[in-house]
Design a protein around this motif. Structure first.
Motif, mmCIF file in Angstrom:
data_model
loop_
_atom_site.group_PDB
_atom_site.id
_atom_site.type_symbol
_atom_site.label_atom_id
_atom_site.label_comp_id
_atom_site.label_asym_id
_atom_site.label_seq_id
_atom_site.Cartn_x
_atom_site.Cartn_y
_atom_site.Cartn_z
ATOM 1 N N ARG A 70 1.072 -1.096 0.042
ATOM 2 C CA ARG A 70 0.214 -0.498 -0.011
ATOM 3 C C ARG A 70 0.667 1.341 0.242
ATOM 4 O O ARG A 70 1.989 1.362 0.854
ATOM 5 N N MET A 71 0.790 2.357 -1.282
ATOM 6 C CA MET A 71 1.199 3.690 -0.529
ATOM 7 C C MET A 71 0.332 4.326 -0.829
ATOM 8 O O MET A 71 -0.314 4.275 -1.431
ATOM 9 N N ARG A 72 0.863 5.253 -0.038
ATOM 10 C CA ARG A 72 -0.029 6.620 0.065
ATOM 11 C C ARG A 72 0.743 8.081 -0.890
ATOM 12 O O ARG A 72 1.286 8.237 -1.098
ATOM 13 N N VAL A 73 -0.414 8.313 -1.896
ATOM 14 C CA VAL A 73 -0.241 9.399 -2.457
ATOM 15 C C VAL A 73 -0.731 10.869 -2.218
ATOM 16 O O VAL A 73 -2.176 10.877 -2.430
ATOM 17 N N ARG A 74 0.998 11.750 -2.008
ATOM 18 C CA ARG A 74 0.205 12.902 -1.377
ATOM 19 C C ARG A 74 0.207 14.630 -2.375
ATOM 20 O O ARG A 74 1.255 14.289 -3.048
ATOM 21 N N THR A 75 -0.584 15.045 -2.765
ATOM 22 C CA THR A 75 -0.517 16.566 -3.577
ATOM 23 C C THR A 75 -0.578 17.286 -2.847
ATOM 24 O O THR A 75 -1.495 17.281 -1.685
ATOM 25 N N LYS A 76 -0.319 18.919 -2.790
ATOM 26 C CA LYS A 76 -0.801 19.921 -2.745
ATOM 27 C C LYS A 76 -0.410 20.685 -3.471
ATOM 28 O O LYS A 76 -0.429 21.087 -3.956
ATOM 29 N N GLY A 77 -1.455 22.345 -2.680
ATOM 30 C CA GLY A 77 -1.724 23.425 -3.828
ATOM 31 C C GLY A 77 -1.946 24.326 -2.733
ATOM 32 O O GLY A 77 -1.390 24.002 -2.093
ATOM 33 N N THR A 78 -3.185 25.313 -3.515
ATOM 34 C CA THR A 78 -3.486 25.910 -2.535
ATOM 35 C C THR A 78 -3.995 26.568 -2.295
ATOM 36 O O THR A 78 -5.346 26.752 -3.237
ATOM 37 N N ARG A 79 -5.232 26.848 -1.127
ATOM 38 C CA ARG A 79 -6.354 27.469 -0.834
ATOM 39 C C ARG A 79 -6.780 28.558 -0.979
ATOM 40 O O ARG A 79 -6.204 29.462 -1.012
ATOM 41 N N ALA A 80 -7.812 28.710 -1.643
ATOM 42 C CA ALA A 80 -8.962 29.815 -2.152
ATOM 43 C C ALA A 80 -10.201 29.302 -1.881
ATOM 44 O O ALA A 80 -10.785 28.059 -1.712
ATOM 45 N N HIS A 81 -11.121 30.956 -2.297
ATOM 46 C CA HIS A 81 -12.382 30.588 -1.996
ATOM 47 C C HIS A 81 -12.564 30.327 -3.287
ATOM 48 O O HIS A 81 -12.214 30.387 -4.654
#
Length: 360
Positions: free
Chosen positions: A175-186
């Motif tokens: 099992r592998m966990r893949v994480r993505t990141k972004g920028t929060r906005a309205h």
């Protein structure tokens, strides 16, 4: 204490075992009954208790040793204890929690231990606890740490449901966990953010386009699979999320090691903007069918052998260098279901095949 008659036919013994509730971590009652029965009804066996596992073995000086192993625990009961019998599609079946997984297999093993006076192999019987929950609780692991000499043999037979087939080896699981990141906005001004959920799209595309490998080992064909099994992300109904994650499960053929399987998954996702972490892994088990004791078992079963899809405790024996197979009366597709059941004729056939193997 509930009394078990190991000399009763294995169908009757299956019902008796099913009627003793034994969810994981609550196997003391059934272990007490199995221990008492072996001590009084299998006089040729040395019997040892380890936690809620019961171990028994002959020491007859035979040239080979066969391990018969089965877990005593079940998943939580779903209004399906005590056992009942009925006709289904023209065949007589027994319903109840654990009928397929795997008290019918346990019953066959226990019955054989009590009724075979002169086996051609020495026999080790291992009835263990906590197989249905996290691996850290598994009774076989505890036995390996505390009584390793009991896990020595020339071949191991696990009574896991195999619908009367010999299912050799098993797949590994990763099992592998893949994480993505972004920028929060309205979400009304979505262009000011970077949606982490959307960043999972190319990862999901790779998975949907993935071509699974099949590999033939000792005449058993193992098909691999790489699948998304969990996805999580989102903050609120009006927020562009800045984090998301995906769990991926890789079921791999036993010719790959855990490290090789990990490297393969990383190659599949190469070049994508994501963090990838291995969260769980268990090695597969090669079939080992060329070992003489295993080959004799296959012959006794009429040569009906296939690959095991899924992970079972055969992998623990394979890691110790012991060829291991799954062979039980139950249908694996019925395990853990509310209407779990086993065909009566499958129990009778399994007893016949193993009796022939252990006495011929």
């Amino acid at each position: 204490m509930t009394a078990l008659d190991l000399h009763a036919d294995p169908v009757t013994l299956t019902a008796a075992l099913v009627d003793i509730a034994s969810e994981s971590h609550d196997e003391a009652v059934i272990a007490d009954a199995v221990e008492a029965a072996l001590r009084t009804q299998a006089p040729g066996f040395e019997v040892v208790r380890n936690g809620d596992a019961v171990l028994a073995r002959t020491n007859l000086g035979r040239p080979s040793r066969v391990i018969l192993a089965g877990h005593l625990d079940t998943v939580p009961i779903a209004d399906n204890v005590p056992s009942t019998r009925a006709l289904l599609d023209g065949a007589e079946v027994m319903y109840g929690c654990g009928t397929a997984d795997m008290k019918s297999g346990d019953a066959v093993f226990l019955h054989l231990a009590a009724t075979i006076a002169e086996p051609v192999h020495d026999i080790t019987l291992i009835m263990y606890d906590c197989e249905e929950i996290a691996a850290k609780f598994n009774g076989l692991g505890r036995i390996e740490r505390e009584l390793p000499e009991w896990l020595r043999g020339d071949v191991a037979v696990l009574g896991e449901p195999s619908d009367g087939w010999i299912e050799a080896g098993c797949q590994g699981t990763l099992r592998m966990r893949v994480r993505t990141k972004g920028t929060r906005a309205h979400s009304a001004r979505s262009w000011l953010g970077d949606n982490a959920i959307h960043r999972l799209a190319p990862i999901l595309t790779r998975l949907s386009e993935y071509s699974a490998r099949s590999v033939d080992i000792d005449g058993c064909v193992y098909r691999e699979g790489l699948s998304a099994v969990r996805i999580e992300g989102g903050v609120a109904g009006n927020v562009i999320p800045d984090a998301a994650e995906l769990d991926v499960n890789f079921r791999f053929a036993p010719d790959r090691s855990i490290d090789e399987a990990t490297e393969h998954v990383l190659e599949v996702f190469a070049g994508l903007d994501a963090e990838i972490e291995r969260t769980d892994a268990a090695s597969g088990a090669l079939p080992g069918l060329s070992a003489p004791a295993a080959a004799d078992l296959i012959a006794a079963a009429g040569g009906e052998v296939r690959a095991k899809y899924g992970w079972t405790d055969v992998a623990r024996f394979a890691a110790l260098g012991i060829p291991a197979v799954n062979y039980g009366p139950g249908d694996p597709n019925l395990a853990h279901k509310r209407d779990e059941h086993v065909r009566i004729d499958r129990i009778i056939d399994a007893e016949r095949v193993l009796r022939g193997y252990l006495t011929a």
